[in-house]
Design a protein around this motif. Structure first.
Motif, PDB file in Angstrom:
ATOM      1  N   GLY A  60       0.798  -1.215   0.000  1.00 20.39           N
ATOM      2  CA  GLY A  60       0.000   0.000   0.000  1.00 20.39           C
ATOM      3  C   GLY A  60       0.834   1.270   0.000  1.00 20.39           C
ATOM      4  O   GLY A  60       0.309   2.365   0.119  1.00 20.39           O
ATOM      5  N   GLY A  61       2.171   1.114  -0.092  1.00 20.93           N
ATOM      6  CA  GLY A  61       3.041   2.275  -0.125  1.00 20.93           C
ATOM      7  C   GLY A  61       3.409   2.836   1.232  1.00 20.93           C
ATOM      8  O   GLY A  61       4.004   3.903   1.321  1.00 20.93           O
ATOM      9  N   ALA A  62       3.071   2.143   2.298  1.00 20.16           N
ATOM     10  CA  ALA A  62       3.388   2.615   3.648  1.00 20.16           C
ATOM     11  C   ALA A  62       4.826   2.273   4.021  1.00 20.16           C
ATOM     12  O   ALA A  62       5.512   1.524   3.317  1.00 20.16           O
ATOM     13  N   GLU A  63       5.267   2.841   5.133  1.00 19.09           N
ATOM     14  CA  GLU A  63       6.579   2.538   5.703  1.00 19.09           C
ATOM     15  C   GLU A  63       6.407   2.261   7.191  1.00 19.09           C
ATOM     16  O   GLU A  63       5.504   2.791   7.826  1.00 19.09           O
ATOM     17  N   ASP A  64       7.280   1.430   7.747  1.00 16.60           N
ATOM     18  CA  ASP A  64       7.288   1.147   9.178  1.00 16.60           C
ATOM     19  C   ASP A  64       8.353   2.044   9.798  1.00 16.60           C
ATOM     20  O   ASP A  64       9.539   1.903   9.513  1.00 16.60           O
ATOM     21  N   VAL A  65       7.928   2.985  10.633  1.00 17.39           N
ATOM     22  CA  VAL A  65       8.824   3.969  11.230  1.00 17.39           C
ATOM     23  C   VAL A  65       9.293   3.437  12.590  1.00 17.39           C
ATOM     24  O   VAL A  65       8.477   3.138  13.461  1.00 17.39           O
ATOM     25  N   HIS A  66      10.605   3.333  12.777  1.00 19.44           N
ATOM     26  CA  HIS A  66      11.201   2.841  14.021  1.00 19.44           C
ATOM     27  C   HIS A  66      11.669   4.041  14.830  1.00 19.44           C
ATOM     28  O   HIS A  66      12.333   4.946  14.309  1.00 19.44           O
ATOM     29  N   MET A  67      11.360   4.049  16.151  1.00 18.07           N
ATOM     30  CA  MET A  67      11.673   5.186  16.996  1.00 18.07           C
ATOM     31  C   MET A  67      12.249   4.738  18.334  1.00 18.07           C
ATOM     32  O   MET A  67      12.031   3.616  18.779  1.00 18.07           O
ATOM     33  N   PHE A  68      12.972   5.653  18.976  1.00 17.03           N
ATOM     34  CA  PHE A  68      13.706   5.385  20.201  1.00 17.03           C
ATOM     35  C   PHE A  68      13.521   6.558  21.162  1.00 17.03           C
ATOM     36  O   PHE A  68      13.418   7.712  20.743  1.00 17.03           O
ATOM     37  N   LYS A  69      13.499   6.253  22.461  1.00 16.79           N
ATOM     38  CA  LYS A  69      13.450   7.286  23.498  1.00 16.79           C
ATOM     39  C   LYS A  69      14.242   6.807  24.700  1.00 16.79           C
ATOM     40  O   LYS A  69      14.077   5.677  25.159  1.00 16.79           O
ATOM     41  N   ARG A  70      15.109   7.662  25.204  1.00 16.47           N
ATOM     42  CA  ARG A  70      15.811   7.369  26.452  1.00 16.47           C
ATOM     43  C   ARG A  70      14.890   7.789  27.598  1.00 16.47           C
ATOM     44  O   ARG A  70      14.382   8.903  27.616  1.00 16.47           O
ATOM     45  N   LEU A  71      14.669   6.888  28.527  1.00  9.75           N
ATOM     46  CA  LEU A  71      13.799   7.159  29.668  1.00  9.75           C
ATOM     47  C   LEU A  71      14.626   7.755  30.796  1.00  9.75           C
ATOM     48  O   LEU A  71      15.767   7.374  31.003  1.00  9.75           O
ATOM     49  N   GLY A  72      14.074   8.656  31.485  1.00 12.22           N
ATOM     50  CA  GLY A  72      14.861   9.253  32.543  1.00 12.22           C
ATOM     51  C   GLY A  72      14.067  10.009  33.455  1.00 12.22           C
ATOM     52  O   GLY A  72      13.998  10.375  34.465  1.00 12.22           O
TER      53      GLY A  72
END
Length: 72
Positions: A60-72
């Motif tokens: 369908g033309g989509a992308e899987d976006v990978h994300m990161f967050k440092r918890l603190g």
């Protein structure tokens, strides 16, 4: 996996669930999530997640976006 039904998305449920998941238990100091481009990458970015990459070629033309967050 997390999914909030559309009619409840403006009620803050996604944010409440995400904040509970981010609670520093068991010594966790970072979180990683992914969201398809047709879903909610902006939601995670509003909560401090930074894009680290994408998987292209989703049907369908989509992308899987990978994300990161440092918890603190």
């Amino acid at each position: 996996m997390l999914w909030v039904r559309e009619k409840s998305r403006k009620d803050g449920w996604g944010s409440k669930i995400l904040l509970a998941a981010e609670a520093r238990r068991r010594g966790c100091d970072r979180a990683c999530v992914s969201s398809f481009t047709f879903q909610a990458p902006e939601f995670y970015q509003r909560h401090g997640y930074v894009e680290t990459g994408r998987t292209l070629g989703i049907p369908g033309g989509a992308e899987d976006v990978h994300m990161f967050k440092r918890l603190g």
